[in-house]
Enzyme design. Structure first.
Site, PDB file in Angstrom:
ATOM      1  CG  ASN A  78      36.074  22.526  39.274  1.00 15.71           C
ATOM      2  OD1 ASN A  78      35.261  23.003  38.489  1.00 15.71           O
ATOM      3  ND2 ASN A  78      36.539  23.192  40.314  1.00 15.71           N
ATOM      4  CB  SER A 147      50.973  32.496  36.616  1.00 16.46           C
ATOM      5  OG  SER A 147      51.702  33.179  35.636  1.00 16.46           O
ATOM      6  CE  LYS A 190      57.739  31.006  31.939  1.00 14.62           C
ATOM      7  NZ  LYS A 190      57.261  29.665  32.336  1.00 14.62           N
ATOM      8  CB  SER A 222      61.004  23.505  23.704  1.00 12.12           C
ATOM      9  OG  SER A 222      60.515  24.832  23.841  1.00 12.12           O
TER      10      SER A 222
END
Ligand code: NAI
Length: 286
Positions: A78, A147, A190, A222
């Site tokens: 936020n 994560s 991960k 990528s």
């Protein structure tokens, strides 16, 4: 009625996020994407100028439409979290409402609800460093961007997800097997993402009837993977050693995501699904 998907982590047409968007669009979903703020301008310009038109072609010949592109930085929940140097950074100053909470509010305001949430983003500033040489700051940054960003996304989007909805993230086998070169705490990040997939499946399932799964994908060239530096080697290794000796296409991961998001997968939650030509099942290289 068609489903609506929000895919976080699309900034070009090379990554898994783009491929997942295409597979979902081909299955009839409306596509919204969340694009990292520093990459937003070039992505929107390229999209507008037709640079991605060739990769927008769907199996029926039509072009994938992205209904709306939202700016997003998933390391901030936020506005109170955003430090001054980011606020005044000129790559961020041109955009607004890009914290996770604000992005979810914007989507709610524009569309009311979504059915599918995809997390296809990761970042580890020290990814090229071995774990033993990784700083606390680098490790925590990897966990934050790769994560917790998922916990935060799901937390903020869950209230606007329709019951029966589905959430998907992307993970990598370096969480459970030693992959030298995947450093900086990214292997740890991960592992956290995979563990969280199970706990979040329980919480989101009980509370909102939403399914939570993760795809452990094989190597893809990528933008993010090129930054790690060993992607060509990993692709060659997979072709040499996997049960299926072919290069993995992003579309194969996209199609699995579309399956997991569909009613065909209505009893699958808390699962890790390998889409890697079977490489995970090998015990030795041959
Ligand atoms: P990509 O470069 O297409 O996607 C990563 C995206 O994350 C980029 O669009 C980047 O702008 C965005 N991003 C980074 N930090 C962000 C932040 N703070 N807030 C919002 N967006 C942010 O690369 P790729 O490889 O398709 O990555 C997608 C997912 O697939 C990642 O979770 C990655 O770890 C995973 N994966 C990739 C593999 C590969 O070989 N490429 C293998 C297995 C998993």
């Amino acid at each position: 009625k068609g489903k609506r998907a929000f895919i976080a982590g699309v900034a070009d047409d090379n990554g898994y996020g783009w491929a997942i968007a295409k597979s979902l669009a081909a299955a009839g979903a409306e596509i919204l994407v969340g694009t990292w703020v520093p990459a937003l301008k070039i992505f929107e310009t390229s999209l507008r100028r037709g640079k991605f038109d060739e990769s927008r072609v769907l199996p029926d010949g039509s072009l994938m439409e992205i209904t709306k592109v939202y700016p997003l930085d998933a390391v901030f929940d936020n506005p109170e979290d955003v430090p001054e140097d980011i606020k005044t950074n000129k790559r961020y100053a041109g955009s607004s409402n890009w914290t996770v909470q604000e992005a979810a509010e914007s989507v709610k305001h524009d569309f009311g609800s979504i059915d599918i949430l995809v997390h296809s983003l990761a970042n580890g500033p020290e990814v090229t460093k071995p774990l033993l040489e990784t700083s606390r700051k680098g490790y925590l940054a990897a966990i934050s961007a790769s994560s917790y960003s998922y916990v935060s996304l799901l937390k903020h989007f869950l209230p606007i997800m329709n019951p029966g909805g589905s959430s998907i993230s992307l993970t990598y086998i370096a969480s459970e097997r030693i992959i030298p070169g995947y450093g900086g705490g990214m292997s740890s990040a991960k592992a956290a993402l995979e563990s969280d997939t199970r706990v979040l499946a329980f919480e989101a399932g009980r509370k909102h009837k939403v399914r939570v799964n993760t795809i452990s994908a094989g190597p893809l060239r990528s933008r993010a993977a090129k930054a790690i530096g060993f992607i060509d080697m990993m692709i060659d290794y997979s072709i040499a050693n996997a049960p299926l000796q072919k290069e993995l296409s992003a579309e194969e991961v996209g199609n699995t995501a579309a399956f997991l998001a569909s009613p065909l997968a209505s009893a699958i939650t808390g699962a890790l699904v390998y889409v890697d030509n079977g490489l995970n099942a090998m015990g030795v290289g041959v």
